[in-house]
Design a protein around this motif. Structure first.
Motif, short mmCIF file in Angstrom:
data_model
loop_
_atom_site.label_atom_id
_atom_site.label_comp_id
_atom_site.label_asym_id
_atom_site.label_seq_id
_atom_site.Cartn_x
_atom_site.Cartn_y
_atom_site.Cartn_z
N VAL A 71 0.84 -1.20 0.00
CA VAL A 71 0.00 0.00 0.00
C VAL A 71 0.88 1.25 0.00
O VAL A 71 1.84 1.32 0.77
N LYS A 72 0.62 2.18 -0.92
CA LYS A 72 1.44 3.41 -0.97
C LYS A 72 0.53 4.63 -0.92
O LYS A 72 -0.60 4.58 -1.42
N ILE A 73 1.03 5.73 -0.39
CA ILE A 73 0.21 6.96 -0.42
C ILE A 73 0.28 7.55 -1.83
O ILE A 73 1.25 7.32 -2.55
N ARG A 74 -0.74 8.29 -2.23
CA ARG A 74 -0.81 8.83 -3.59
C ARG A 74 0.29 9.87 -3.80
O ARG A 74 0.70 10.55 -2.87
N LYS A 75 0.77 9.96 -5.06
CA LYS A 75 1.85 10.91 -5.43
C LYS A 75 1.45 12.34 -5.08
O LYS A 75 2.25 13.09 -4.51
N GLY A 76 0.20 12.68 -5.37
CA GLY A 76 -0.26 14.05 -5.12
C GLY A 76 -0.21 14.38 -3.64
O GLY A 76 0.22 15.46 -3.24
N THR A 77 -0.59 13.40 -2.82
CA THR A 77 -0.54 13.58 -1.37
C THR A 77 0.90 13.83 -0.92
O THR A 77 1.18 14.73 -0.14
N ALA A 78 1.81 13.04 -1.49
CA ALA A 78 3.24 13.17 -1.11
C ALA A 78 3.74 14.58 -1.42
O ALA A 78 4.43 15.20 -0.61
N CYS A 79 3.32 15.11 -2.56
CA CYS A 79 3.77 16.46 -2.94
C CYS A 79 3.23 17.50 -1.96
O CYS A 79 3.96 18.38 -1.49
N ASP A 80 1.94 17.36 -1.59
CA ASP A 80 1.34 18.31 -0.63
C ASP A 80 2.10 18.24 0.69
O ASP A 80 2.42 19.28 1.29
#
Ligand SMILES: O=C(O)CO[C@@H](C(=O)O)[C@@H](OCCCCCc1ccc2ccccc2c1)C(=O)NCCCCCc1ccc2ccccc2c1
Ligand SMILES: [Mg+2]
Ligand SMILES: [Mg+2]
Length: 348
Positions: free
Chosen positions: A292-301
């Motif tokens: 399970v990975k966190i979404r790329k967009g979330t990581a950027c935020d």
């Protein structure tokens, strides 16, 4: 800070860094030049050591002495290792280790000594675990063993990073008198990875979830891969997340003692990614099926928001509320999760 590459070996080292870990490469590349090469090499040397530890195709009779003596290779000029299985993902750091050594010997002796000492301790810690029949056959037994293993592979990294940051006056020297804060920086990240990596480790025939915890919910750890046991599996994840949350206060205190802005981001970003990952794996049956990975967009935020200490507090507060709200009343740790979230919220 612009990256000034001055040699082919340095160029190759940055290529190896970017190839073996996008997340840590991103934060290491942002570091102040005074620390960037030292921490980049610290990463590559420990990743090389871990690539030996992770390779299940290497006979323990070979692996154990190699782990214990690995730090001695740092005194050599052109040692390399080609004994990994072809499928070992980071095998290149060992095949090209001579280039890492070339750059390592250019570091200030003080930085070399710190890296030497941590590499020696980690190699022996990893070897102790493989040597301990109990661990090798049935995985981690007690929560005490779990904390000790995570100390060896991640707590020690925190120790080394703290010493490097203090040596270059990027962090408060008080941290040297409170090394449990450095432990927590590593344990929080490693425990998050261990919870997230359940399926991957099961497929590799490895397990790091402590029996003292999972045995409350199953007869054997692989039971959670069956749908009929996944409700119990979610309770086990809650138990493990609760155990990881014990490190959050130390992490937040540690961050208040990291002065240099680039060192602050370097320390804060992996931690905010970890709390977001804990919220993602919480009550999530996909943990038993895939990574399970966190979404790329979330990581950027998260990266943008974690530039200030207030931003980091907001991120932790946000995800702790998510974890608290996601916990069903039927979960045996429902009350404990509420109490722990409340405790940390007060601190924030
Ligand atoms: O094989 C994989 O890809 C994952 O392996 C895991 C495993 O095998 O358990 C496992 O291998 C552990 C042994 C090698 C440690 C390598 C490392 C990692 C990050 C670093 C960051 C900066 C400098 C040096 C670093 C060294 C792994 O990579 N786990 C990820 C969590 C480790 C966190 C280490 C750590 C500790 C304190 C920190 C404080 C501040 C910033 C980064 C920090 C990073
Ligand atoms: Mg590994
Ligand atoms: Mg490993």
């Amino acid at each position: 800070y612009p990256l000034k590459i001055t040699s082919d070996s340095e160029k190759t080292c940055y290529e190896l860094l970017n190839k073996t870990s996008r997340s840590f490469a991103a934060v290491i590349n942002e570091l102040h030049p005074e620390l960037r090469n030292a921490i980049m090499l610290f990463y590559l040397i420990l990743r090389a050591l871990d690539t030996i530890e992770d390779d299940m195709s290497i006979d323990p009779k070979i692996k154990i002495p190699l782990l214990r003596s690995f730090y001695e290779k740092l005194a050599l000029k052109d040692w390399t290792f080609d004994g990994n299985s072809p499928t070992e993902k980071d095998r290149d750091v060992l095949v090209k280790f001579n280039l890492i050594l070339e750059e390592f010997h250019k570091l200030k002796p003080e930085y070399q000594d710190i890296i030497n000492d941590i590499t020696k301790q980690m190699g022996n810690g990893m070897a102790d675990y493989i040597n301990n029949e109990e661990f090798n056959l049935n995985g981690v037994k007690t929560v005490k063993d779990y904390d000790l293993y995570c100390f060896y592979v991640a707590g020690l990294v925190g120790h080394g990073l703290t010493k490097l940051c203090v040596a270059s006056s990027f962090s408060d020297p008080t941290l040297l008198r409170k090394m449990e804060l450095s432990d927590s920086m590593g344990l929080f990240l490693q425990k998050t990875n261990i919870i997230r990596d359940y399926k991957e480790d099961q497929d590799d025939g490895r397990s790091f979830w402590p029996e003292e915890i999972w045995s409350k919910y199953a007869n054997k750890l692989s039971d959670f891969t069956k749908p009929e046991n996944q409700e119990k599996g979610l309770h086990c994840i809650t138990d493990l997340v609760l155990n990881s949350m014990a490190h959050i206060k130390d992490v937040l205190v540690y961050l208040t003692m990291t002065y240099d802005p680039s060192a602050f981001s370097f320390c804060a970003i992996p931690q905010v990614m970890a709390i977001a990952t804990l919220a993602e794996v919480f009550q999530n049956k996909n943990v038993f099926k895939k990574n399970v990975k966190i979404r790329k967009g979330t990581a950027c935020d998260l990266i943008l928001k974690s530039r200030t200490y207030e931003g980091v507090l907001e991120i932790f507060s946000y995800y702790l509320k998510i974890i608290h709200h996601k916990c069903p009343v039927s979960d045996p740790n429902y009350l404990a999760i509420g109490i722990k979230c409340g405790e940390i919220e007060q601190f924030i």
